[in-house]
Each structure stands twice: as C-alpha cells, then as structure tokens.
Design an enzyme around this catalytic site. Sequence first.
Site, PDB file in Angstrom:
ATOM      1  N   CYS A 108      30.556  31.868  42.488  1.00  0.00           N
ATOM      2  CA  CYS A 108      29.969  32.251  41.195  1.00  0.00           C
ATOM      3  C   CYS A 108      28.448  32.110  41.246  1.00  0.00           C
ATOM      4  CB  CYS A 108      30.532  31.393  40.074  1.00  0.00           C
ATOM      5  SG  CYS A 108      29.880  31.857  38.443  1.00  0.00           S
ATOM      6  N   HIS A 175      32.866  37.371  49.662  1.00  0.00           N
ATOM      7  CA  HIS A 175      32.144  38.379  48.888  1.00  0.00           C
ATOM      8  C   HIS A 175      30.871  38.695  49.671  1.00  0.00           C
ATOM      9  CE1 HIS A 175      30.697  39.815  44.670  1.00  0.00           C
ATOM     10  NE2 HIS A 175      30.199  40.554  45.636  1.00  0.00           N
TER      11      HIS A 175
END
Length: 486
Positions: A108, A175
């Site tokens: 995040c 990611h």
Amino acid sequence: MPKLRGEAFWRETLRSAHYVVAPMVDQSELAWRLLSRRHGAQLCYTPMLHAQVFLRDANYRRENLYGEACPEDRPLIVQFCANDPEVFVQAALLAQDYCDAIDLNLGCPQMIAKRGHYGAFLQEEWDLLQRMILLANEKLSVPITCKIRVFPEIDKTVKYAQMLEKAGCQLLTVHGRTKEQKGPLAGVASWEHIQAVRKAVSIPVFANGNIQCLSDVEECIRKTGVHGVMSAEGNLHNPALFEGRNPLVWEMAEEYLEIVQKYPCPLSYVRAHLFKLWHHTLQVYQQLREELAKVKTLEGIVDVNRELKLRCQEEIANQKEGEKPKEGLPFFHWICQPYIRPGPKERCKENGDSGTEKGVRGKRALEEEEDGNSELLSKNKQKKKLRNPNKSFDPSLKPKYAKCDQCGNPKGNKCVFNMCRGCCKKRAFKETADCPGHGLLFKTKYEKSLSWQNSQRVIQSPELGRRGAVAAGEAAALEEAGDGAV
C-alpha cells in the site's frame, strides 16, 4: 494436517489459481468477490484489514470476516496491514479458521499507510519483516503470503523477494510499480522486475499491474512466467475481465445489486462500485451522477441504476448505423471497458490533450505539486484556498506528529504517557492516573470521591454528638423539674 507450502499450497489449496481479484480497501467485500467468482475469478483476497483494529474490535471482525458463511467464497486469502509481529500474529490467529492463507500487505503506497507506518513504507525494514513472517510462519496453521511493490533497482527487488521467501513466505504477489508510482504518476508497471523475481525464487509468484483485459493476463503470464495474475482497477471496471467478455454495464450492476441484497455491505461500498461500473456513462449523464452521490438507501441506488439503464437503452434505440464510440473509447460507454487513469497535465499535453481540468477532474492533486498553486490543487483544496487565501498545502509546512508508544497513531502533544487518546485512556484507567493533556482525570476524580466519603463520615459524627448533648440537657432539665416538684 501439516500445512502445505509453496507449489503444493498453490496447486492444492488455491486450486492452481491463475485469475486473482486483488485486495482493495472497501472494494473487495464479499458481494463483489462473489460477483467476480461468477465471472472467471479463481481466487480472491479480502479488503486490507487493520491488524490492530481486528484484534481489539469484535464488530470489525464480524463486519469484515465473521459474517455469513459462504462456501462459494473459497479459496480466500485474508490480508492484514501491520507493523508489529505480535499484533499481526494475534490478529491472524483470529482469522485463520475463515480463510486459506494470511497475506501481509507490503504494497500500500497511500498516505494513510505512511502515517500508520505499514504497507510499502515497511519495505526498507527487512529485520522487522523477517521477524513478522518468521513468527507468523511458526504460529499459524495456514500459510503466510506477501504482496509487495518493487524497488527502482531490479537487483534490490530480487534480494527483497528472496529475503521474504527465506523468512517463510509461501507465495509472493509483485506489483510492478514503486511506492512513488501512484495516482496520476502510476505509469506503466515493470514486468521486467516481476520476471526477475519469478526466476529468483522457488515459491509461486503472482503479477500485478497493467491488467485491463484477458489478453493482458495471457501476455503477462507468457512474458513473466508467473503462476497467476492479479487485477484491481481492471476488475472494478469490468468484473467479467477474466471471462474475456465486455458485458453491458447494467447486467453487471444488476447482478451485483442482487448479491448485495443477500449479503449486505455498507452503502458507501455499493455506491463506489457503481461509480466505477458506470464511470464512462456518468460523464454523459452528470445529473444522475449527482443523484448517485446523494442517494441514502440501497433502493435509491437501484432506482438510479435503473434510470441509467433506460437512458442507455434509449440511446441505443436512437443510434445511427455506423456510429462509433465517442471520447476515444474502445466501446460505447454502456459497455464494461478499461479505464485509463489520467496522468499529470504535462503528460496530457504531450499526448495531445488540452491538459485542462477535464483530464484530471475529480483526481487527487499530486503530492509533489501541492505547493499552494491553485491550478494544481484538487477542487476541495481550491475551495479552502478561496475561504482562506493564506492557507498553504505545502507538505513540508505541515506539523510532524510523533507516534503513540503503543500503536502507530499520532500521540497527544501533551500526553503524560506519550500515547494517543485511546491508548492513554486505557492506561490511565488501569493505573488510576491523570492525563491533563487528554482531559482524563481518573486519579483526581477518585481522590475527590474518597474525600467526599470522608466528609460524609465527619458530618455524620458531629450529628450523633449533637443528638447526645441534646438528650443529656433534656435529662438534666427533667431532674431539676423533679426536685422542684418534691
């Protein structure tokens, strides 16, 4: 049964899942997961859950995981954000019976993660991460997985992934963007980083980034060699992405709303999903966009969805032969399709766009450009600027908040325990202490209570003495009266 690890865990527990719905805050709730599974998703993650809140709040556990059991919602991975090994493991122990694995969020990049010191802002603290994963791997009956972002350097990213594998991570989602690549600065994810990690570790790897349609999934697997591909925004705009279809928006919206009626969730989640599904249509029908934003009930949302459907069907009926989609869209706006996040104004201009508000409307201003220039501020901040021309949005001028000694929240500036109000209240109550900084006066109130009790005793004692004296006086008077009578 001994818990499965690595490839065996992916093959048997996760059923060799290739198509994965990402963990999304307030967006990958049960109703959305069920919709996605009906249309090709093979594995889903819960929304990111805060480990500390999950540990202390029974309502939070019930609303996010302990609700109605649903056999369709498996395999399922529960994701936590945390920065304390003990808190992370205790929360995971409460969740492990409801899922197939526990995921540690290390990806995040948002400001809330920076303030709370979790997510991608832990990626430099390798010792802490090793302790968290080692302890979880030792204590949990289900495997531990991680979702990470990459470093700019491929070599460092590879070493990072190898460290997590060595600590006990059984599956890694990569990611392909750095923590700085977000919002308008997201750019293109690096599949080269993902490919390098896949070659360097022996555990299963999922790729995340650049997934807008099924052909992207197939190309990503072919180029990187990963076991599966995870989608977030692509899935939100087209939940049938993994089927390789682009259905009519109202078909997906109506199906989702039917599931919500069976498995309720907060209205804000439902509204957010419809804003994503109807994104392109709501640019055409601005009035309905405003109605959707204001509606207060699920029935009201259903009514707005029905009106959007009728408008689109009317538009289809009046469509001329050979007419093409407008605004450069690949499909007409009533068809589920990818949404390309707009970049900074300079990038819009390079691409031939005007770079005006239309290109960045409704998007958060770039953190790097929040220097008080109203042209670069979001609409809300421009309004604040109008009310207070001297207000500055320069991050460097914002006060730096010290952290609570007990949790990651900002502590009170005048707290005697160096804690946030919640932690301070618990300690002050336990120790019968005062904290003037938070207005907590347990000791003072306790002392006042004792003082009041003592004063009551004092009041009662003189009252008894006075009554005794009166009785003695009355007796003497009677005696004198008696002597006179004789």
